[in-house]
Design an enzyme around this catalytic site. Structure first.
Site, PDB file in Angstrom:
ATOM      1  CB  SER A 128      16.081  74.175 -11.511  1.00  9.41           C
ATOM      2  OG  SER A 128      16.332  72.970 -12.095  1.00  9.41           O
ATOM      3  CD  GLU A 364      28.999  89.574 -12.439  1.00  9.31           C
ATOM      4  OE1 GLU A 364      28.937  90.523 -11.637  1.00  9.31           O
ATOM      5  OE2 GLU A 364      30.053  89.197 -12.970  1.00  9.31           O
ATOM      6  N   GLY A 365      22.861  88.587 -12.441  1.00 10.15           N
ATOM      7  CA  GLY A 365      21.542  89.091 -12.073  1.00 10.15           C
ATOM      8  C   GLY A 365      20.958  89.860 -13.240  1.00 10.15           C
ATOM      9  CD  GLN A 368      13.913  91.330 -17.048  1.00  6.95           C
ATOM     10  OE1 GLN A 368      15.114  91.143 -16.969  1.00  6.95           O
ATOM     11  NE2 GLN A 368      13.240  91.089 -18.152  1.00  6.95           N
TER      12      GLN A 368
HETATM   13  C1  FAD Z   1      27.117  83.541 -20.850  1.00  6.76           C
HETATM   14  C2  FAD Z   1      26.701  83.388 -19.425  1.00  6.76           C
HETATM   15  C3  FAD Z   1      27.648  83.386 -18.425  1.00  6.76           C
HETATM   16  C4  FAD Z   1      27.292  83.215 -17.099  1.00  6.76           C
HETATM   17  N1  FAD Z   1      28.256  83.130 -16.125  1.00  6.76           N
HETATM   18  C5  FAD Z   1      27.927  82.760 -14.880  1.00  6.76           C
HETATM   19  C6  FAD Z   1      28.927  82.461 -13.900  1.00  6.76           C
HETATM   20  O1  FAD Z   1      30.134  82.582 -14.156  1.00  6.76           O
HETATM   21  N2  FAD Z   1      28.536  82.009 -12.690  1.00  6.76           N
HETATM   22  C7  FAD Z   1      27.238  81.870 -12.363  1.00  6.76           C
HETATM   23  O2  FAD Z   1      26.950  81.460 -11.232  1.00  6.76           O
HETATM   24  N3  FAD Z   1      26.252  82.157 -13.254  1.00  6.76           N
HETATM   25  C8  FAD Z   1      26.572  82.584 -14.497  1.00  6.76           C
HETATM   26  N4  FAD Z   1      25.584  82.853 -15.432  1.00  6.76           N
HETATM   27  C9  FAD Z   1      24.184  82.685 -15.062  1.00  6.76           C
HETATM   28  C10 FAD Z   1      23.390  83.980 -15.033  1.00  6.76           C
HETATM   29  O3  FAD Z   1      23.717  84.733 -13.903  1.00  6.76           O
HETATM   30  C11 FAD Z   1      21.898  83.590 -15.122  1.00  6.76           C
HETATM   31  O4  FAD Z   1      21.678  83.177 -16.462  1.00  6.76           O
HETATM   32  C12 FAD Z   1      20.985  84.728 -14.742  1.00  6.76           C
HETATM   33  O5  FAD Z   1      21.096  85.021 -13.382  1.00  6.76           O
HETATM   34  C13 FAD Z   1      19.519  84.428 -15.091  1.00  6.76           C
HETATM   35  O6  FAD Z   1      19.141  83.148 -14.685  1.00  6.76           O
HETATM   36  P1  FAD Z   1      18.387  82.172 -15.726  1.00  6.76           P
HETATM   37  O7  FAD Z   1      19.214  82.149 -16.956  1.00  6.76           O
HETATM   38  O8  FAD Z   1      18.116  80.896 -15.053  1.00  6.76           O
HETATM   39  O9  FAD Z   1      17.047  82.925 -16.079  1.00  6.76           O
HETATM   40  P2  FAD Z   1      15.688  82.905 -15.225  1.00  6.76           P
HETATM   41  O10 FAD Z   1      15.981  83.174 -13.799  1.00  6.76           O
HETATM   42  O11 FAD Z   1      14.930  81.669 -15.572  1.00  6.76           O
HETATM   43  O12 FAD Z   1      14.943  84.168 -15.829  1.00  6.76           O
HETATM   44  C14 FAD Z   1      14.243  84.154 -17.065  1.00  6.76           C
HETATM   45  C15 FAD Z   1      13.572  85.520 -17.234  1.00  6.76           C
HETATM   46  O13 FAD Z   1      12.645  85.735 -16.152  1.00  6.76           O
HETATM   47  C16 FAD Z   1      12.967  86.959 -15.502  1.00  6.76           C
HETATM   48  N5  FAD Z   1      12.695  86.833 -14.061  1.00  6.76           N
HETATM   49  C17 FAD Z   1      13.065  85.826 -13.221  1.00  6.76           C
HETATM   50  N6  FAD Z   1      12.667  86.088 -11.975  1.00  6.76           N
HETATM   51  C18 FAD Z   1      12.032  87.288 -12.013  1.00  6.76           C
HETATM   52  C19 FAD Z   1      11.403  88.115 -11.029  1.00  6.76           C
HETATM   53  N7  FAD Z   1      11.357  87.759  -9.734  1.00  6.76           N
HETATM   54  N8  FAD Z   1      10.836  89.277 -11.436  1.00  6.76           N
HETATM   55  C20 FAD Z   1      10.899  89.664 -12.743  1.00  6.76           C
HETATM   56  N9  FAD Z   1      11.497  88.928 -13.716  1.00  6.76           N
HETATM   57  C21 FAD Z   1      12.069  87.773 -13.343  1.00  6.76           C
HETATM   58  C22 FAD Z   1      14.452  87.190 -15.765  1.00  6.76           C
HETATM   59  O14 FAD Z   1      14.796  88.548 -15.627  1.00  6.76           O
HETATM   60  C23 FAD Z   1      14.565  86.670 -17.194  1.00  6.76           C
HETATM   61  O15 FAD Z   1      14.192  87.678 -18.079  1.00  6.76           O
HETATM   62  C24 FAD Z   1      25.925  83.080 -16.758  1.00  6.76           C
HETATM   63  C25 FAD Z   1      24.964  83.101 -17.774  1.00  6.76           C
HETATM   64  C26 FAD Z   1      25.326  83.227 -19.086  1.00  6.76           C
HETATM   65  C27 FAD Z   1      24.271  83.182 -20.152  1.00  6.76           C
END
Ligand code: FAD
Length: 393
Positions: A128, A364-365, A368
């Site tokens: 989450s 890594e963010g 967006q």
């Molecule tokens: C293959 C893979 C490897 C990863 N490796 C790591 C790792 O090693 N360590 C780690 O800590 N994390 C890791 N991540 C996590 C990754 O950094 C997150 O998936 C990413 O930050 C987005 O978070 P979320 O997937 O929860 O999407 P959400 O935050 O739920 O976002 C969903 C959508 O909403 C948009 N959104 C959300 N907030 C806003 C806003 N304020 N304004 C505009 N748009 C917004 C996003 O841009 C996205 O398009 C990894 C992810 C993947 C898929």
């Protein structure tokens, strides 16, 4: 534009290019198909002394900085985007120690990471708490001379392969991001379990796992920097330094795809001539090459800014990440187009570039979020320049 690079940059690029062509390209499709960790490549990088190029010399690394890290990641990613991140994630995991660790933590962990004897992962995201990383819930509770960690992490790149995990916890959820505390957790610590492995669209050779913590006891000396509440700052400083690396992965993927497309279009014949002889195709190749070069120069400048300790690196790192990764997505998609129907099947390596490129816009963010970082920096800069003018008047 090799003239813009130093002798050290060029040497590292050549060394990595040889490893990429010898150890990565021949097995890239197989690694992707079987979702296998690229151990032979990591061993070759270890033997070549390339595993810790970004780690300071005093802790056993090459002290070669972020630009050289980017150059290595770019070369590996030209041959396989998955191998590029397999390497780069060790920088992501070790930056919290470099920017925020105590001297003891640096001495204990960095030399083993520099030699490649140990690998590291970065655990910030949760189910989450993705873009809103400050809302994470994994809890660390002080208990005598140790902390008990309870909770879970999502999307841990290098999960399972790593020996050390930089885990971001909260010691007090009510304090929001000010309660976040980084803790170094070693593989095998009781209560720490590597969970589900994700079945990914691309970068399939790097394992991405859930991490579970159940009364996982770690000594207080493993708290990053020795203090509670500094974890969010360390995580954000880490991401500023790591984003040029993701951007370099994207530049490598885009360049690798374009190289394949040039080769293909100069050989494939339709209407009695090579398809590269059509001006419509040449314009596509020209636009892609121009976009890649612009992305590369922005990435290198952001990396140089990190190496110089410039003040506004967040904005530059975010700009490099957005521009290079959007470029990689559009270039790899266009390269699939240039292969026609053959681009859409796995007999040819090009579709993998498009799948690998997609993640660079997300992790890594997301892009967006990068645009938010850039937008906020612009507003802040404008406010402070207004303040400066008013003070003068
Ligand atoms: C293959 C893979 C490897 C990863 N490796 C790591 C790792 O090693 N360590 C780690 O800590 N994390 C890791 N991540 C996590 C990754 O950094 C997150 O998936 C990413 O930050 C987005 O978070 P979320 O997937 O929860 O999407 P959400 O935050 O739920 O976002 C969903 C959508 O909403 C948009 N959104 C959300 N907030 C806003 C806003 N304020 N304004 C505009 N748009 C917004 C996003 O841009 C996205 O398009 C990894 C992810 C993947 C898929």
């Amino acid at each position: 534009m090799d003239e813009l690079l130093s002798k050290e940059n060029l040497e590292l690029r050549e060394q990595t290019r040889e490893i990429a062509e010898r150890y990565v390209r021949p097995i890239a499709a197989e690694l992707d198909r079987n979702a296998e960790y690229p151990w032979p490549v990591v061993r070759a990088l270890q033997e070549a002394g390339l595993m810790g190029v970004w780690i300071p010399k005093e802790y056993g690394g090459r002290g070669a900085g972020i630009l050289n890290l980017c150059i290595v990641v770019e070369e590996l990613s030209k041959a396989c985007g998955g191998v590029g991140v397999t390497y780069a994630v060790n920088a992501l995991g070790s930056f919290p120690i470099i920017v925020g660790g105590t001297d003891e933590q640096k001495k204990k962990y960095l030399p083993e990471l520099a030699s490649g004897r140990k690998l590291i992962a970065f655990g910030l995201s949760e189910k989450s708490a993705g873009s809103d990383a400050g809302s994470l819930r994994t809890r660390a509770t002080k208990d005598g001379n140790s902390y008990l960690i309870n909770g879970e992490k999502k999307w841990n790149t290098n999960g399972g392969a790593a020996d050390i995990y930089t885990v971001f916890t909260t010691v007090n959820p009510e304090r929001g991001s000010r309660g976040i505390t980084g803790i170094l957790v070693e593989k095998g610590t009781p209560g720490f379990v590597i969970g589900k492995k994700e079945d990914l669209m691309g970068i399939r050779c790097v394992p991405v796992h859930e991490l579970h913590f159940e009364d996982c006891r770690v000594p207080t000396e493993n708290v990053l920097g020795g203090k509670e509440g500094h974890g969010f700052k360390h995580a954000m400083m880490t991401l500023d330094l790591a984003r040029p690396g993701v951007a370099a992965q994207a530049v490598g993927l885009a360049q690798g795809a374009l190289d394949l497309a040039i080769d293909y279009t100069t050989k494939r014949e339709q209407f009695g001539q090579t398809i590269a002889s059509f001006q419509a195709i040449q314009f596509m190749l020209a636009d892609m090459a121009t976009q890649i070069e612009a992305a590369r120069q922005l990435v290198y400048q952001a990396a140089r800014a990190c190496d110089l300790g410039a003040k506004n690196v967040s904005k530059f790192a975010a700009m490099a990440k957005v521009f290079a990764t959007d470029t990689a997505m559009s270039v790899t998609t266009n390269c699939v187009q240039l292969f026609g129907g053959y681009g859409y099947c796995r007999d040819y390596p090009i579709e993998k570039y498009m799948r690998d490129a997609k993640i660079t816009q997300i992790y890594e963010g997301t892009n967006q979020v990068q645009r938010l970082v850039i937008g906020r920096a612009l507003i802040k800069e404008s406010a402070s320049s207004r303040e400066g003018k008013e003070t003068k008047e």
